[in-house]
Design an enzyme around this catalytic site. Structure first.
Site, PDB file in Angstrom:
ATOM      1  N   LYS A  41      52.039  51.259  48.918  1.00  0.00           N
ATOM      2  CA  LYS A  41      51.495  50.748  47.574  1.00  0.00           C
ATOM      3  C   LYS A  41      49.904  51.223  47.413  1.00  0.00           C
ATOM      4  CE  LYS A  41      50.082  46.387  47.208  1.00  0.00           C
ATOM      5  NZ  LYS A  41      48.704  46.178  46.394  1.00  0.00           N
ATOM      6  N   ASN A  42      49.345  51.041  48.514  1.00  0.00           N
ATOM      7  CA  ASN A  42      47.925  51.250  48.343  1.00  0.00           C
ATOM      8  C   ASN A  42      47.448  52.809  48.406  1.00  0.00           C
ATOM      9  OD1 ASN A  42      47.604  48.543  48.217  1.00  0.00           O
ATOM     10  ND2 ASN A  42      46.749  48.133  50.259  1.00  0.00           N
ATOM     11  N   ARG A  50      45.183  43.779  39.358  1.00  0.00           N
ATOM     12  CA  ARG A  50      43.969  43.746  39.643  1.00  0.00           C
ATOM     13  C   ARG A  50      43.349  45.230  40.204  1.00  0.00           C
ATOM     14  NH1 ARG A  50      39.945  44.927  41.308  1.00  0.00           N
ATOM     15  NH2 ARG A  50      38.242  43.758  42.142  1.00  0.00           N
ATOM     16  N   CYS A  66      41.247  36.584  41.268  1.00  0.00           N
ATOM     17  CA  CYS A  66      42.619  36.973  41.695  1.00  0.00           C
ATOM     18  C   CYS A  66      42.910  35.799  42.858  1.00  0.00           C
ATOM     19  CB  CYS A  66      42.922  38.227  42.012  1.00  0.00           C
ATOM     20  SG  CYS A  66      42.445  38.657  43.697  1.00  0.00           S
ATOM     21  N   ARG A  79      37.002  38.684  43.163  1.00  0.00           N
ATOM     22  CA  ARG A  79      37.178  40.379  43.848  1.00  0.00           C
ATOM     23  C   ARG A  79      36.208  41.109  42.805  1.00  0.00           C
ATOM     24  NH1 ARG A  79      43.153  42.010  45.554  1.00  0.00           N
ATOM     25  NH2 ARG A  79      42.371  43.570  46.755  1.00  0.00           N
ATOM     26  N   PRO A  80      34.781  40.940  43.227  1.00  0.00           N
ATOM     27  CA  PRO A  80      33.832  41.547  42.344  1.00  0.00           C
ATOM     28  C   PRO A  80      33.916  43.151  42.464  1.00  0.00           C
ATOM     29  CG  PRO A  80      33.007  40.831  44.440  1.00  0.00           C
ATOM     30  CD  PRO A  80      34.298  40.535  44.660  1.00  0.00           C
ATOM     31  N   ILE A  81      33.167  43.790  41.490  1.00  0.00           N
ATOM     32  CA  ILE A  81      33.239  45.235  41.398  1.00  0.00           C
ATOM     33  C   ILE A  81      31.952  45.817  41.285  1.00  0.00           C
ATOM     34  CG2 ILE A  81      35.344  45.431  40.292  1.00  0.00           C
ATOM     35  CD1 ILE A  81      33.877  46.032  37.764  1.00  0.00           C
ATOM     36  N   ASP A  82      30.679  45.148  42.055  1.00  0.00           N
ATOM     37  CA  ASP A  82      29.649  45.560  41.873  1.00  0.00           C
ATOM     38  C   ASP A  82      29.267  46.499  42.668  1.00  0.00           C
ATOM     39  OD1 ASP A  82      30.268  43.828  44.325  1.00  0.00           O
ATOM     40  OD2 ASP A  82      28.242  43.146  44.422  1.00  0.00           O
ATOM     41  N   ASP A 141      45.565  42.619  55.491  1.00  0.00           N
ATOM     42  CA  ASP A 141      46.793  42.447  54.574  1.00  0.00           C
ATOM     43  C   ASP A 141      47.935  42.302  55.381  1.00  0.00           C
ATOM     44  OD1 ASP A 141      45.494  43.180  52.408  1.00  0.00           O
ATOM     45  OD2 ASP A 141      46.575  45.255  52.089  1.00  0.00           O
ATOM     46  N   ILE A 164      37.483  39.668  55.615  1.00  0.00           N
ATOM     47  CA  ILE A 164      37.646  40.658  54.574  1.00  0.00           C
ATOM     48  C   ILE A 164      37.712  39.811  53.115  1.00  0.00           C
ATOM     49  CG2 ILE A 164      38.564  42.585  53.509  1.00  0.00           C
ATOM     50  CD1 ILE A 164      37.718  43.114  56.396  1.00  0.00           C
ATOM     51  N   ARG A 204      55.654  43.100  43.755  1.00  0.00           N
ATOM     52  CA  ARG A 204      54.561  43.892  43.526  1.00  0.00           C
ATOM     53  C   ARG A 204      54.508  45.098  44.620  1.00  0.00           C
ATOM     54  NH1 ARG A 204      49.416  41.095  44.275  1.00  0.00           N
ATOM     55  NH2 ARG A 204      48.682  43.228  44.164  1.00  0.00           N
TER      56      ARG A 204
HETATM   57  C1  UD1 Z   1      42.073  47.104  49.221  1.00  0.00           C
HETATM   58  C2  UD1 Z   1      43.675  46.891  49.497  1.00  0.00           C
HETATM   59  C3  UD1 Z   1      43.902  45.597  49.473  1.00  0.00           C
HETATM   60  C4  UD1 Z   1      43.230  45.420  51.076  1.00  0.00           C
HETATM   61  C5  UD1 Z   1      41.788  45.644  50.901  1.00  0.00           C
HETATM   62  C6  UD1 Z   1      41.090  45.357  52.244  1.00  0.00           C
HETATM   63  C7  UD1 Z   1      44.465  48.381  47.331  1.00  0.00           C
HETATM   64  C8  UD1 Z   1      45.229  48.470  46.036  1.00  0.00           C
HETATM   65  N1  UD1 Z   1      44.242  47.219  47.688  1.00  0.00           N
HETATM   66  O1  UD1 Z   1      41.672  46.416  48.207  1.00  0.00           O
HETATM   67  O2  UD1 Z   1      45.289  45.453  49.898  1.00  0.00           O
HETATM   68  O3  UD1 Z   1      43.399  43.855  51.481  1.00  0.00           O
HETATM   69  O4  UD1 Z   1      41.485  46.988  50.443  1.00  0.00           O
HETATM   70  O5  UD1 Z   1      41.628  46.587  53.349  1.00  0.00           O
HETATM   71  O6  UD1 Z   1      44.300  49.391  47.886  1.00  0.00           O
HETATM   72  N2  UD1 Z   1      33.485  43.826  47.527  1.00  0.00           N
HETATM   73  C9  UD1 Z   1      32.608  43.470  46.889  1.00  0.00           C
HETATM   74  N3  UD1 Z   1      32.258  44.422  45.808  1.00  0.00           N
HETATM   75  C10 UD1 Z   1      33.056  45.239  45.174  1.00  0.00           C
HETATM   76  C11 UD1 Z   1      33.910  45.592  46.210  1.00  0.00           C
HETATM   77  C12 UD1 Z   1      34.419  44.832  47.024  1.00  0.00           C
HETATM   78  O7  UD1 Z   1      31.722  42.558  47.252  1.00  0.00           O
HETATM   79  O8  UD1 Z   1      32.458  45.962  44.320  1.00  0.00           O
HETATM   80  C13 UD1 Z   1      34.131  43.033  48.746  1.00  0.00           C
HETATM   81  C14 UD1 Z   1      35.504  42.321  48.516  1.00  0.00           C
HETATM   82  O9  UD1 Z   1      35.169  41.217  47.632  1.00  0.00           O
HETATM   83  C15 UD1 Z   1      35.971  42.020  49.806  1.00  0.00           C
HETATM   84  C16 UD1 Z   1      35.562  43.353  50.396  1.00  0.00           C
HETATM   85  O10 UD1 Z   1      34.547  43.974  49.600  1.00  0.00           O
HETATM   86  O11 UD1 Z   1      35.595  41.127  50.202  1.00  0.00           O
HETATM   87  C17 UD1 Z   1      36.566  44.339  50.744  1.00  0.00           C
HETATM   88  O12 UD1 Z   1      37.157  44.757  49.299  1.00  0.00           O
HETATM   89  P1  UD1 Z   1      37.628  46.178  49.104  1.00  0.00           P
HETATM   90  O13 UD1 Z   1      38.034  47.083  50.515  1.00  0.00           O
HETATM   91  O14 UD1 Z   1      36.916  46.832  47.995  1.00  0.00           O
HETATM   92  O15 UD1 Z   1      39.352  45.991  48.920  1.00  0.00           O
HETATM   93  P2  UD1 Z   1      40.138  46.507  47.813  1.00  0.00           P
HETATM   94  O16 UD1 Z   1      39.860  47.850  47.238  1.00  0.00           O
HETATM   95  O17 UD1 Z   1      40.181  45.503  46.455  1.00  0.00           O
END
Ligand code: UD1
Length: 420
Positions: free
Chosen positions: A24-25, A94, A118, A123-126, A309, A331, A401
């Site tokens: 999926k990922n 998400r 979520c 799950r921020p996108i900063d 995961d 994480i 999912r």
């Molecule tokens: C992806 C995977 C998810 C997996 C995760 C960690 C997909 C669709 N999902 O999620 O299954 O559990 O990697 O291996 O591939 N963070 C911030 N700001 C940001 C982005 C992330 O603070 O802009 C933090 C998140 O809150 C979290 C950490 O960074 O604590 C890791 O997140 P990230 O690696 O980005 O996970 P995803 O890409 O959302």
């Protein structure tokens, strides 16, 4: 609203072979990447999961033509006409955030509704947004929306991520592929899905080096063609079925796996007392007939650490292993929601912030439980296989999912499980 349930009669040893689905990922960023292609992209080994359906709906609403035949999906983005993902679709999945970099790369602008939290906590996108800003993208926020524009085009930049975020690394790679100049991503995520994305993009004509390492370098190219690609095997689904084998003291042959991606996981099963053999490049054999024991401490980390995961299904397994297992989740916040549900089956789990302590019990007993999230739901199914009596798992839309017909796979190796 999904009222379907999985009903499991526990206590059957699993035995047989499961061919593991595509990841999926990996599939989701690959589908996003097709937006950048001028020609038709063909993806093999696409699992039938609802997150993929959500991604198809996004592509559809962007004006791309998607077609699925069994596990082969083709996407034609030649007539892409829209640069906005409707809020409802954003909410549905998400991880639709990974479309942001690709849409920006293709259109130079994008309107994005601000994603909510979520089930895994905020799950921020900063990191995504700050990185794109460094590439010449301007961001204006207005009532529930973010408008991204690149008035002077997207430019290569040196980006140092504060944390090796998987999604941010993917988004920057996607935006950088057709940007002007060279982008360096430092502290990039090293997950296998990043390497898969880079391989696909390179087949389409991109110039990406270093994927799988901490520094990824993307040399922008004017445009991408389509290409054919096979989605990598899902390492988390493999880990889940290994947990199912172990908790039933069974024996499984998992085929179509990617052994290297499981290097953080296989030693742990051996430590618990399972026999695990890898052979023929893609096969993993697990036998859990001997007495098993708790593995001690499990600490989730970015790849090549133990994947967050796989934490939930593994926790289900440890609930019945003699001894104490300590989980440390590094994480995501709020990633222990399944612990309370496992408790309803008789598990002894104590959660305090990032730590969960599991005291193995001799047996679990069936009850009605509810999936809290995707992997938490898989954990409840795993536990249900070992319960005395009947376990009913509700809210299984979470499981759908990411797991392709989980009940069919488990039934084919001897589990008594139905969907109702
Ligand atoms: C992806 C995977 C998810 C997996 C995760 C960690 C997909 C669709 N999902 O999620 O299954 O559990 O990697 O291996 O591939 N963070 C911030 N700001 C940001 C982005 C992330 O603070 O802009 C933090 C998140 O809150 C979290 C950490 O960074 O604590 C890791 O997140 P990230 O690696 O980005 O996970 P995803 O890409 O959302």
């Amino acid at each position: 609203m999904n009222h379907q349930k999985l009903i499991i009669e526990g206590g059957r040893r699993l035995q047989g072979e499961i061919a593991v689905q595509g990841a999926k990922n990996s599939l989701l960023p690959l589908l996003a990447a097709t937006v950048l292609c001028d020609g038709v992209a063909t993806l093999h080994n696409c699992p039938r999961i609802t997150d993929a359906d959500a991604a198809f709906r996004i592509l559809d609403c962007l004006g791309c033509k998607c077609c699925r035949e069994c596990s082969v999906v083709t996407v034609d983005a030649a007539k892409m006409a829209n640069n906005q993902v409707p809020e409802a679709l954003m909410q549905e999945m998400r991880s639709s955030i990974v479309f942001l970099g690709a849409i920006l790369g293709r259109c130079g602008s994008c309107r994005w509704s601000t994603p909510g939290g979520c089930e895994l906590g905020p799950r921020p996108i900063d990191y995504h947004v700050e990185s794109l800003k460094q590439m010449g993208v301007e961001v204006v926020q207005e009532a529930g929306y973010m408008n991204f524009t690149a008035p002077k085009g997207i430019r290569g930049a040196k980006i140092a991520l504060p944390f090796p975020s998987v999604g941010a690394t993917e988004n920057v790679m996607l935006a950088a592929t057709t940007a002007e100049g060279v982008t360096e991503i430092h502290n990039a995520a090293r997950e296998p899905e990043i390497t898969d994305l880079a391989e696909f993009l390179n087949k389409c004509g991109a110039r990406i080096a270093g994927a799988g390492g901490s520094t990824v370098v993307v040399e922008g190219v004017p445009k991408l063609s389509g290409a054919e690609h096979t989605v990598i095997s899902d390492r988390i689904v493999t880990a889940t079925y290994m947990c199912c084998a172990a908790i039933t003291r069974g024996e499984l042959l998992l085929s179509r796996t990617k052994q290297d991606d499981l290097s953080p996981i296989l030693p742990l099963f051996r430590k618990m007392g399972c026999s695990v053999y890898t052979y023929d490049k893609d096969k993993i054999y697990i036998n859990a007939r001997k007495a098993l024991r708790a593995p001690g401490k499990i600490v989730t980390h970015v790849h090549p650490g133990f994947p967050t995961d796989a934490q939930a299904p593994l926790m289900a397994l440890t609930t019945v292993l003699p001894g104490t297992t300590i989980f440390e989740e590094n994480i995501f916040e709020s990633r222990y929601k399944h612990a309370a549900e496992l408790g309803r089956l008789g598990a002894k789990i104590n959660v305090r912030e990032r730590i969960a302590v599991v005291e193995g019990v001799p047996r679990l007993s069936g009850a009605k439980v509810s999936s809290t999230d995707l992997r938490g739901g898989a954990a409840l199914v795993t536990a249900g296989l070992a319960c005395e009596g009947i376990t009913t798992v509700g809210e299984i839309q979470h499981i759908d999912r990411g797991y392709e017909a989980i009940e069919d796979a488990l039934r084919s190796v001897g589990a008594k499980i139905i969907r109702k």
